[in-house]
Design a protein around this motif. Structure first.
Motif, PDB file in Angstrom:
ATOM      1  N   LYS A   2      -1.101  -9.248  -2.154  1.00  0.00           N
ATOM      2  CA  LYS A   2      -2.116  -8.692  -1.267  1.00  0.00           C
ATOM      3  C   LYS A   2      -3.423  -9.461  -1.363  1.00  0.00           C
ATOM      4  O   LYS A   2      -4.100  -9.646  -0.375  1.00  0.00           O
ATOM      5  CB  LYS A   2      -2.353  -7.218  -1.572  1.00  0.00           C
ATOM      6  CG  LYS A   2      -1.282  -6.314  -1.055  1.00  0.00           C
ATOM      7  CD  LYS A   2      -1.684  -4.870  -1.239  1.00  0.00           C
ATOM      8  CE  LYS A   2      -0.640  -3.966  -0.626  1.00  0.00           C
ATOM      9  NZ  LYS A   2      -1.041  -2.574  -0.693  1.00  0.00           N
ATOM     10  N   ALA A   5      -3.102 -12.653   0.686  1.00  0.00           N
ATOM     11  CA  ALA A   5      -3.144 -12.369   2.115  1.00  0.00           C
ATOM     12  C   ALA A   5      -4.568 -12.071   2.581  1.00  0.00           C
ATOM     13  O   ALA A   5      -4.942 -12.401   3.697  1.00  0.00           O
ATOM     14  CB  ALA A   5      -2.230 -11.195   2.445  1.00  0.00           C
ATOM     15  N   LYS A   6      -5.361 -11.478   1.733  1.00  0.00           N
ATOM     16  CA  LYS A   6      -6.743 -11.182   2.103  1.00  0.00           C
ATOM     17  C   LYS A   6      -7.604 -12.439   2.094  1.00  0.00           C
ATOM     18  O   LYS A   6      -8.563 -12.532   2.830  1.00  0.00           O
ATOM     19  CB  LYS A   6      -7.338 -10.141   1.149  1.00  0.00           C
ATOM     20  CG  LYS A   6      -6.799  -8.759   1.367  1.00  0.00           C
ATOM     21  CD  LYS A   6      -7.466  -7.774   0.430  1.00  0.00           C
ATOM     22  CE  LYS A   6      -6.900  -6.386   0.628  1.00  0.00           C
ATOM     23  NZ  LYS A   6      -7.501  -5.418  -0.286  1.00  0.00           N
ATOM     24  N   PRO A   9      -7.380 -16.408   6.069  1.00  0.00           N
ATOM     25  CA  PRO A   9      -7.587 -15.795   7.383  1.00  0.00           C
ATOM     26  C   PRO A   9      -6.364 -16.005   8.287  1.00  0.00           C
ATOM     27  O   PRO A   9      -5.702 -17.037   8.222  1.00  0.00           O
ATOM     28  CB  PRO A   9      -8.798 -16.531   7.951  1.00  0.00           C
ATOM     29  CG  PRO A   9      -9.270 -17.465   6.909  1.00  0.00           C
ATOM     30  CD  PRO A   9      -8.287 -17.489   5.802  1.00  0.00           C
ATOM     31  N   TRP A  10      -6.095 -15.043   9.137  1.00  0.00           N
ATOM     32  CA  TRP A  10      -4.913 -15.107  10.004  1.00  0.00           C
ATOM     33  C   TRP A  10      -4.998 -16.272  10.972  1.00  0.00           C
ATOM     34  O   TRP A  10      -4.002 -16.895  11.307  1.00  0.00           O
ATOM     35  CB  TRP A  10      -4.717 -13.792  10.757  1.00  0.00           C
ATOM     36  CG  TRP A  10      -5.854 -13.475  11.681  1.00  0.00           C
ATOM     37  CD1 TRP A  10      -6.966 -12.752  11.398  1.00  0.00           C
ATOM     38  CD2 TRP A  10      -5.996 -13.895  13.037  1.00  0.00           C
ATOM     39  NE1 TRP A  10      -7.798 -12.703  12.475  1.00  0.00           N
ATOM     40  CE2 TRP A  10      -7.226 -13.389  13.503  1.00  0.00           C
ATOM     41  CE3 TRP A  10      -5.205 -14.650  13.896  1.00  0.00           C
ATOM     42  CZ2 TRP A  10      -7.680 -13.628  14.792  1.00  0.00           C
ATOM     43  CZ3 TRP A  10      -5.659 -14.874  15.187  1.00  0.00           C
ATOM     44  CH2 TRP A  10      -6.884 -14.372  15.620  1.00  0.00           C
ATOM     45  N   TRP A  11      -6.220 -16.620  11.433  1.00  0.00           N
ATOM     46  CA  TRP A  11      -6.357 -17.719  12.388  1.00  0.00           C
ATOM     47  C   TRP A  11      -6.023 -19.055  11.744  1.00  0.00           C
ATOM     48  O   TRP A  11      -5.543 -19.968  12.418  1.00  0.00           O
ATOM     49  CB  TRP A  11      -7.746 -17.746  13.013  1.00  0.00           C
ATOM     50  CG  TRP A  11      -8.864 -17.869  12.004  1.00  0.00           C
ATOM     51  CD1 TRP A  11      -9.572 -16.861  11.446  1.00  0.00           C
ATOM     52  CD2 TRP A  11      -9.366 -19.085  11.436  1.00  0.00           C
ATOM     53  NE1 TRP A  11     -10.496 -17.365  10.562  1.00  0.00           N
ATOM     54  CE2 TRP A  11     -10.394 -18.725  10.534  1.00  0.00           C
ATOM     55  CE3 TRP A  11      -9.054 -20.425  11.594  1.00  0.00           C
ATOM     56  CZ2 TRP A  11     -11.103 -19.674   9.800  1.00  0.00           C
ATOM     57  CZ3 TRP A  11      -9.769 -21.374  10.867  1.00  0.00           C
ATOM     58  CH2 TRP A  11     -10.784 -20.983   9.976  1.00  0.00           C
ATOM     59  N   VAL A  13      -3.663 -19.477   9.463  1.00  0.00           N
ATOM     60  CA  VAL A  13      -2.194 -19.518   9.442  1.00  0.00           C
ATOM     61  C   VAL A  13      -1.665 -19.927  10.816  1.00  0.00           C
ATOM     62  O   VAL A  13      -0.780 -20.781  10.926  1.00  0.00           O
ATOM     63  CB  VAL A  13      -1.617 -18.144   9.017  1.00  0.00           C
ATOM     64  CG1 VAL A  13      -0.103 -18.141   9.135  1.00  0.00           C
ATOM     65  CG2 VAL A  13      -2.058 -17.792   7.609  1.00  0.00           C
ATOM     66  N   VAL A  14      -2.242 -19.364  11.871  1.00  0.00           N
ATOM     67  CA  VAL A  14      -1.826 -19.703  13.230  1.00  0.00           C
ATOM     68  C   VAL A  14      -2.139 -21.168  13.532  1.00  0.00           C
ATOM     69  O   VAL A  14      -1.324 -21.880  14.135  1.00  0.00           O
ATOM     70  CB  VAL A  14      -2.509 -18.771  14.260  1.00  0.00           C
ATOM     71  CG1 VAL A  14      -2.251 -19.226  15.678  1.00  0.00           C
ATOM     72  CG2 VAL A  14      -2.049 -17.334  14.052  1.00  0.00           C
TER      73      VAL A  14
END
Length: 49
Positions: A2, A5-6, A9-11, A13-14
């Motif tokens: 966790k 993952a925090k 950032p999700w962007w 990964v994209v």
């Protein structure tokens, strides 16, 4: 897990996934098909083809 993952950032990964997929497409020669199709559309638009 966790905490990791925090931190990421999700962007990001994209962005990395997109770069990998673009590199794979270029390596397979897919950009040539795209360029050819784009040129045909342009020629049709201006009435040459």
């Amino acid at each position: 897990m966790k905490q990791l993952a925090k931190r990421i950032p999700w962007w990001l990964v994209v962005l990395v996934l997109a770069a990998i997929l673009i590199a794979l497409g270029i390596a397979q020669g897919d950009f040539q098909d795209t360029l050819r199709k784009a040129a045909l559309v342009c020629y049709e638009c201006i009435g040459i083809g």
